[in-house]
Design a protein around this motif. Structure first.
Motif, mmCIF file in Angstrom:
data_model
loop_
_atom_site.group_PDB
_atom_site.id
_atom_site.type_symbol
_atom_site.label_atom_id
_atom_site.label_comp_id
_atom_site.label_asym_id
_atom_site.label_seq_id
_atom_site.Cartn_x
_atom_site.Cartn_y
_atom_site.Cartn_z
ATOM 1 N N ARG A 143 0.831 -1.207 0.000
ATOM 2 C CA ARG A 143 0.000 0.000 0.000
ATOM 3 C C ARG A 143 0.868 1.260 0.000
ATOM 4 N NH1 ARG A 143 -2.960 0.124 5.856
ATOM 5 N NH2 ARG A 143 -3.946 1.950 4.935
ATOM 6 N N ASP A 145 -0.871 4.350 0.210
ATOM 7 C CA ASP A 145 -1.768 5.440 0.637
ATOM 8 C C ASP A 145 -1.347 6.047 1.965
ATOM 9 O OD1 ASP A 145 -2.431 2.978 1.878
ATOM 10 O OD2 ASP A 145 -4.344 3.836 2.525
ATOM 11 N N ILE A 146 -0.367 5.444 2.642
ATOM 12 C CA ILE A 146 0.138 6.021 3.890
ATOM 13 C C ILE A 146 1.656 6.110 3.790
ATOM 14 C CG2 ILE A 146 -1.754 5.160 5.342
ATOM 15 C CD1 ILE A 146 0.054 2.841 6.157
ATOM 16 N N LEU A 150 5.068 5.086 8.581
ATOM 17 C CA LEU A 150 3.871 4.664 9.313
ATOM 18 C C LEU A 150 3.601 3.180 9.059
ATOM 19 C CD1 LEU A 150 1.304 5.121 10.946
ATOM 20 C CD2 LEU A 150 0.227 6.057 8.887
ATOM 21 N N ASP A 153 6.010 1.204 11.079
ATOM 22 C CA ASP A 153 5.588 1.112 12.481
ATOM 23 C C ASP A 153 4.594 -0.028 12.671
ATOM 24 O OD1 ASP A 153 7.094 3.235 13.258
ATOM 25 O OD2 ASP A 153 5.440 4.449 14.013
ATOM 26 N N GLY A 154 3.692 -0.142 11.727
ATOM 27 C CA GLY A 154 2.663 -1.184 11.823
ATOM 28 C C GLY A 154 3.267 -2.572 11.760
ATOM 29 N N PHE A 158 2.719 -5.341 14.684
ATOM 30 C CA PHE A 158 2.167 -6.681 14.467
ATOM 31 C C PHE A 158 3.184 -7.774 14.772
ATOM 32 C CE2 PHE A 158 -1.046 -4.396 11.827
ATOM 33 C CZ PHE A 158 -2.152 -4.802 12.563
ATOM 34 N N THR A 182 -1.063 -13.185 8.346
ATOM 35 C CA THR A 182 -2.446 -12.707 8.287
ATOM 36 C C THR A 182 -2.524 -11.218 8.625
ATOM 37 O OG1 THR A 182 -3.221 -14.882 8.966
ATOM 38 C CG2 THR A 182 -4.776 -13.043 9.187
ATOM 39 N N TYR A 183 -1.830 -10.857 9.703
ATOM 40 C CA TYR A 183 -1.827 -9.448 10.098
ATOM 41 C C TYR A 183 -1.238 -8.574 8.997
ATOM 42 C CZ TYR A 183 -2.793 -10.681 15.004
ATOM 43 O OH TYR A 183 -3.353 -11.135 16.162
ATOM 44 N N ALA A 186 -3.423 -8.000 6.002
ATOM 45 C CA ALA A 186 -4.488 -7.014 6.259
ATOM 46 C C ALA A 186 -3.925 -5.602 6.367
ATOM 47 C CB ALA A 186 -5.239 -7.383 7.534
ATOM 48 N N TRP A 187 -2.700 -5.500 6.847
ATOM 49 C CA TRP A 187 -2.107 -4.188 7.065
ATOM 50 C C TRP A 187 -1.505 -3.614 5.788
ATOM 51 C CZ3 TRP A 187 -2.012 0.139 9.455
ATOM 52 C CH2 TRP A 187 -0.864 0.946 9.541
ATOM 53 N N PRO A 190 -4.533 -3.885 2.106
ATOM 54 C CA PRO A 190 -5.955 -3.803 2.459
ATOM 55 C C PRO A 190 -6.836 -3.963 1.219
ATOM 56 C CG PRO A 190 -4.936 -1.639 2.535
ATOM 57 C CD PRO A 190 -3.837 -2.630 2.345
ATOM 58 N N SER A 191 -8.036 -4.440 1.439
ATOM 59 C CA SER A 191 -9.001 -4.688 0.357
ATOM 60 C C SER A 191 -8.490 -5.733 -0.618
ATOM 61 C CB SER A 191 -9.322 -3.404 -0.422
ATOM 62 O OG SER A 191 -9.666 -2.384 0.472
ATOM 63 N N GLY A 192 -7.542 -6.536 -0.193
ATOM 64 C CA GLY A 192 -7.011 -7.581 -1.060
ATOM 65 C C GLY A 192 -6.401 -7.027 -2.327
#
Lengths: 193, 193
Positions: A143, A145-146, A150, A153-154, A158, A182-183, A186-187, A190-192
């Motif tokens: 992704r 979009d961020i 950040l 950090d995620g 996780f 899995t985490y 999703a992180w 997102p939205s597959g």
DNA sequence: TTCAAAAAGTGACCATGGTCAATTATAAAT
DNA sequence: ATTTATAATTGACCATGGTCACTTTTTGAA
């Protein structure tokens, strides 16, 4: 005004560190006793505490150094191009952090570091890891979009969460790596997407 | 075969718990000394350890109970309808977990619980919180591309991450709630959806 | 070379969590 | 009421991390 450190002191400190590493290699982190250490190293107890604020401070040096090695290794490898590769690259880090409950506890305690003034090796490694993770996100199909830091950090959050759950009675049913995958799916995707 | 618990023992345990709570109210968790506790409660030291495996086990009871109160309160309120409301609802939990470094340490240590056989109050609260967070996600305008319990796990992970960073020298620049909000925005509303 | 100041090292001592063999209180069976 | 098994309690004792007033070693200036 000046405070020259004597060679003797450096040697003593090295002796303490190397002896500690040797004892830890034999019996593990948890089993290390300060009395054993100073006896084996051939110094007085007070000397140990002149060099390290407390037992945890020694552990922080040794664990922090190990974390640095592992991060450096991971930093060599090319940035993972999917979540499975990322989890695989994280494997050595996971292995070390789960090797002993005590190790994970020390890492957690020191990641939210000691005094403001002095950032220890473990807190420093968290920064290094954050940068590494951010680079991974930036250089992979994840992704956008961020901000990458950040997202990094995620990954750290996780990772900790997965390890914590591993030590937790309620969740030991599932293994750590699929859970982390899995985490991260999703992180990071997102939205597959 | 049977092992009836005597009234006396229950009374002693209650006495220990209430005395401990009183002392903690005065001086905080960190300052509690087992010797003070048993002297104030009027029992012998051995009695304490007959009732609680170790000092941490007592702390777990008291901290776990406090967490349960806070969760129950949050469970009363309607499910938050945006990230700001969610952070606001989490406020009492954050306040307690950041009230003392020691409290956060105990929570972390026990969230990745003790023995497999007995799940303690803190580990149990993590389950309860997970369910609460999952409900929030399900009942609010948040991402639906992943299972609610997975999304709930993430809220927990970012909550811990935010608190850990609060205690960390490197990051104390920014306050905890905006940081958590940033994480939750990215987690619960990816792509700015 | 001598000497004073500072750095390094020492080990007896303390603080505190935790153990356990011995003792006392309780409750059920007779 | 007496006995008896065991639950509950006791406190001296131990393990281990940590302190500090004192001694020894090093260093640099005179």
């Amino acid at each position: 005004m000046n405070k020259p450190i004597q060679k003797r002191a450096i040697a003593t400190r090295e002796k303490l560190l190397s002896t500690a590493r040797a004892l830890i290699d034999q019996e593990g982190f948890e089993a290390l006793r300060v009395e054993d250490l100073v006896r084996t190293a051939g110094v007085a107890k007070g000397t140990f505490f002149a060099h390290f604020k407390d037992k945890d401070a020694l552990m922080e040096q040794i664990i922090g150094a190990r974390l640095a090695e592992i991060s450096a290794e991971a930093d060599q490898a090319p940035a993972p191009q999917n979540v499975a590769e990322m989890v695989a690259t994280l494997n050595p880090l996971i292995a070390f952090m789960t090797s002993e409950r005590y190790v994970f506890d020390v890492i957690l305690r020191y990641s939210g570091a000691a005094a403001i003034s002095e950032i220890g090796p473990i807190a420093e490694q968290f920064t290094v890891q954050g940068e590494l993770f951010a680079r991974w996100v930036a250089q992979g199909p994840f992704r956008k979009d961020i901000p990458a830091d950040l997202a990094g950090d995620g990954i750290g959050a996780f990772l900790i969460q997965s390890i914590a759950l591993t030590f937790c009675a309620l969740h030991c049913s599932s293994a750590i790596e699929p859970r982390l995958a899995t985490y991260l799916d999703a992180w990071l995707l997102p939205s597959g997407a």
